[in-house]
Design a protein around this motif. Sequence first.
Motif, short mmCIF file in Angstrom:
data_model
loop_
_atom_site.label_atom_id
_atom_site.label_comp_id
_atom_site.label_asym_id
_atom_site.label_seq_id
_atom_site.Cartn_x
_atom_site.Cartn_y
_atom_site.Cartn_z
N ASN A 4 -82.88 -21.21 -10.68
CA ASN A 4 -82.31 -20.30 -9.70
C ASN A 4 -81.50 -19.20 -10.40
O ASN A 4 -80.28 -19.19 -10.35
N ARG A 8 -77.12 -15.49 -10.15
CA ARG A 8 -76.37 -15.22 -11.38
C ARG A 8 -76.68 -13.83 -11.91
O ARG A 8 -75.78 -13.12 -12.37
N ASN A 61 -76.62 -19.80 -21.74
CA ASN A 61 -76.11 -20.93 -20.96
C ASN A 61 -75.58 -20.48 -19.62
O ASN A 61 -75.81 -21.14 -18.60
N GLU A 62 -74.88 -19.36 -19.60
CA GLU A 62 -74.36 -18.84 -18.33
C GLU A 62 -75.49 -18.42 -17.41
O GLU A 62 -75.46 -18.69 -16.21
N TYR A 64 -78.48 -19.62 -17.35
CA TYR A 64 -79.14 -20.84 -16.87
C TYR A 64 -78.22 -21.68 -15.98
O TYR A 64 -78.61 -22.70 -15.45
N GLY A 65 -76.96 -21.26 -15.85
CA GLY A 65 -76.03 -22.00 -15.00
C GLY A 65 -75.45 -23.22 -15.68
O GLY A 65 -75.00 -24.16 -15.02
N THR A 67 -72.68 -25.18 -18.00
CA THR A 67 -71.28 -25.08 -18.38
C THR A 67 -71.01 -25.83 -19.67
O THR A 67 -70.22 -25.40 -20.47
N THR A 72 -75.96 -30.16 -20.84
CA THR A 72 -76.82 -29.46 -19.90
C THR A 72 -78.06 -28.91 -20.58
O THR A 72 -79.10 -28.83 -19.95
#
Length: 118
Positions: A4, A8, A61-62, A64-65, A67, A72
């Motif tokens: 998703n 973002r 990473n951000e 892809y959501g 943290t 993750t």
Amino acid sequence: MSINFGPRIQAARKAKGLTQKELADRLGVQNTTVSNWENNLTEPNGDLIRQLCEVLDLTPNELYGMTDSTSTLDDLIRDEPIAAYQGLRGSLTEQDKEDIAMLIRLRAELNQSKGDKE
């Protein structure tokens, strides 16, 4: 399974004060492409993910959501290996690619041998 990205990308774009057209121009894509990403109709490919992160000042990473980059990333590799590969593709060496190909072949052989035994 898709990631998703849309919300973002849109939030980061707006935070940078960019229109979809301005972002598209910086990435060398059509503004409809950015719109499609933001509406989760399509996803950026690996090369565009890297550029998108640079323009929007995001880490992969951000985008892809994620943290916690360790757990993750492991989850993403397990649950969405193609997306994980695409996100990392620009930073993989030729040896990395050969190693990944070897692991895929080994996994296929294991799955086949399990099927032959059943």
